[in-house]
Design a protein around this motif. Sequence first.
Motif, short mmCIF file in Angstrom:
data_model
loop_
_atom_site.label_atom_id
_atom_site.label_comp_id
_atom_site.label_asym_id
_atom_site.label_seq_id
_atom_site.Cartn_x
_atom_site.Cartn_y
_atom_site.Cartn_z
N GLU A 176 0.82 -1.21 0.00
CA GLU A 176 0.00 0.00 0.00
C GLU A 176 0.85 1.26 0.00
O GLU A 176 0.60 2.20 -0.78
N ASN A 208 1.00 4.08 -2.97
CA ASN A 208 0.65 5.48 -2.72
C ASN A 208 1.77 6.42 -3.13
O ASN A 208 1.53 7.50 -3.69
N GLU A 236 1.75 9.38 -6.04
CA GLU A 236 2.21 10.75 -5.81
C GLU A 236 3.24 11.16 -6.86
O GLU A 236 3.22 12.30 -7.34
N SER A 265 -8.65 3.87 -6.79
CA SER A 265 -7.63 3.38 -5.86
C SER A 265 -8.11 3.65 -4.44
O SER A 265 -9.17 4.25 -4.22
N SER A 266 -7.32 3.24 -3.47
CA SER A 266 -7.70 3.47 -2.08
C SER A 266 -7.68 4.95 -1.74
O SER A 266 -8.25 5.36 -0.72
N LYS A 267 -7.02 5.78 -2.55
CA LYS A 267 -6.96 7.22 -2.32
C LYS A 267 -8.04 7.98 -3.08
O LYS A 267 -8.12 9.21 -2.98
N TYR A 294 -8.68 8.76 -10.00
CA TYR A 294 -7.70 9.48 -10.80
C TYR A 294 -7.97 9.19 -12.27
O TYR A 294 -8.64 8.20 -12.62
#
Length: 530
Positions: free
Chosen positions: A370, A374, A378, A471-473, A476
Motif C-alpha cells: 500500500e 501510494n 504521488e 484506488s484506495s486514495k 484518478y
Amino acid sequence: MKQKEGERFADFVLRLRQQATDCGFDKYSDETRAVLTEIFIIDVIIEGCLSSELRRRILQKDCSLSEIESLGAALESVETQVQDFGVKSKDQIGDHKVLEVSSKPVFKFNKRNDLSLKKFTGKKPFTSEQRSLVCLNCGHRDHQTNNDVCPAKGKICYSCRRVGHFGSRCRFRKFQEKSSNKVRMIEHRNTQSNSETFNDTGVESESGKTYYAFYSGNETNVVVCEIGGVRLDMLIDSGSDANLITDQAWETLKKGEIVVHQSTKGSSRVLKGYASDISLPIMGTFVADVKLGKLSTRALFYVIKGGQRCLLGDQTSKDLGVLKVGLEIQNITTQVTTFSKIKDIQVQIHMDPAIKPVFQPLRRVPMPLEDAVNRKLEQLLLRDIIEVKEGPASWVSPLVVVGKTNGEPRICLDLRRVNEAVLRERHPMPTVDDYLARLGEGRFWSKLDIKEAFLQIELAPESRDVTTFISSKGLYRFKRLPFGLVTAPELFQKVVDQILAGCQGTYWYLDDVIIEGRDRKEHDNRLEEV
C-alpha cells in the motif's frame, strides 16, 4: 643501451622508444610491431637500468611497459627524496634503514658552523686537516672533493638547483637550520583554478608560472571527447594544470581535420612532470572547442613531444562535468520534475456511443504494497502523468499492481471493458519483413529507444475520462496515453510517422528507432536530424 648516470628513468625510456623505431620491425603489422617493440624495450630496461630495486620488481612479476614506467618513476621519486634527506639509498646501504630521523644538529663546514658546533655540542671545531679529508660534495671520508667516484657527481642539489653536490652539503644557502628535525618547503607557487588562462585571442598569459602535469599509467578514468570535431581518448587528471596532447595524437587530430580557433608554435610556459625538474618539450599550443556529452567548453591544449598520454586538465574536466570536487557531490536529489511530452500534439480516444459505460469496483492492494503504491501515485501526480478526477465518473477501471524485478510496484490498469468500446483508428503498422528488405545498405548504425514512449503523448481533455481508475486514495485519470489501451500502439505509431517523415535512412517501430549510414559522416548527419 644503458641508463646514464644522472639520467631520469623517463628520459631513458623515451630514448629507448626513439631507438626502437630502427629495430627492423617494419615488415610486421602494427599490432605485432607494438608487441615486439614493448618486449625488446622491457628487456633493455632489465639489463640497462640503474635501479637494482626496479630490476628485482620486474623479474618478480610480469609487468607491462606502462606499469614499468610508473614503477620506475615512483622508485626514482623515492630515491630523490631519500637523497634529499642526505642518507644513502637502499641500493647503496643494503639492509640498513632508508630514512633515519636524528635530533642531532646538522652543520656545514665553515667558520660560522664551527662556532655553532662548539656552542651546541661543546666539542672543538674541525681542524683544517680534518676538513680536507671530507668530501664537501657528498660528506664521505673515503675520497676528496671532485673525485670521480663521488656519488654526488652529476646530482642536482635540491636547495640551490646546482649540479655536483647533495642538498645536505650545499654551500650556497644560508645556515638557517639548527636541527635536522625540521619541515622544509620544497616549492610554493600560487596557482589559479583556471587551466585555460588565455585571452579572447587565445594568447597565453602568466608565462613565468610553472605548471605541473601528472601521469602514472592510470587508464581507468579515460573519456572520449570531441576536440575540434575529432574524437580522442583523454585521461582525466585532476593534478594537471593544463590539457596535454601527445605529438602522435596531434597528427591524428590533423588527419581528422580538427577545427581550431588559434594555434601557435612553441610556448613561453613551463610544464613539468611530478617530482621532475626537467621541463616538458612543448611543440606548440592550440585553442579548440571540447565536447563531452551535452556539455562543451573552449580550452587551450599543449602539444608535447614524446608524450605518453593525452591528459584532460583539472579545470576543463570540471567545466565538462566529469570531475566534481566538494561535499555537494554526495547530496541526493529527490525532486520529481514534470515528465516530457511531445509538443503541440494531443490524441483522442473515440468511443462507441452504443456501448454503456462500466463502473468497476476497487481491487484491494496487498497491505505490504500500500505505501509503495501510494508513493507511486504521488510521483505520477508530480510528473503530470495523472490527475485527480473531479465530478461524476462514467468509465471507471480497477487498478492492478504488478511487482517489478527491483521490488518496486508497477501501476497498471485493467482496461479490458474500456477496450470493448474503443473505436480503433486502424493506422497501418510496419512489418518486420518490410524493414529487413530495406536495411543492409549502411555500414554504421545507431539505435534509439524512446523512454516511456506512450506517456509522452498527451490525451485531449475530452478523452481523459475513459482512463479513470479507482484506488484506495480515490479516483484518478490519465493525462497521457496509458499502457494497455487497445488503440495506444496505433496512435503512437501515427505520431512518430508524422515526426520522422522525410528522415533518410531512418526506420522505426513504436519506440524503437534505427538510423543507418553508408559512412560515418552520413550516419552522424542523419542521427543529428533525428
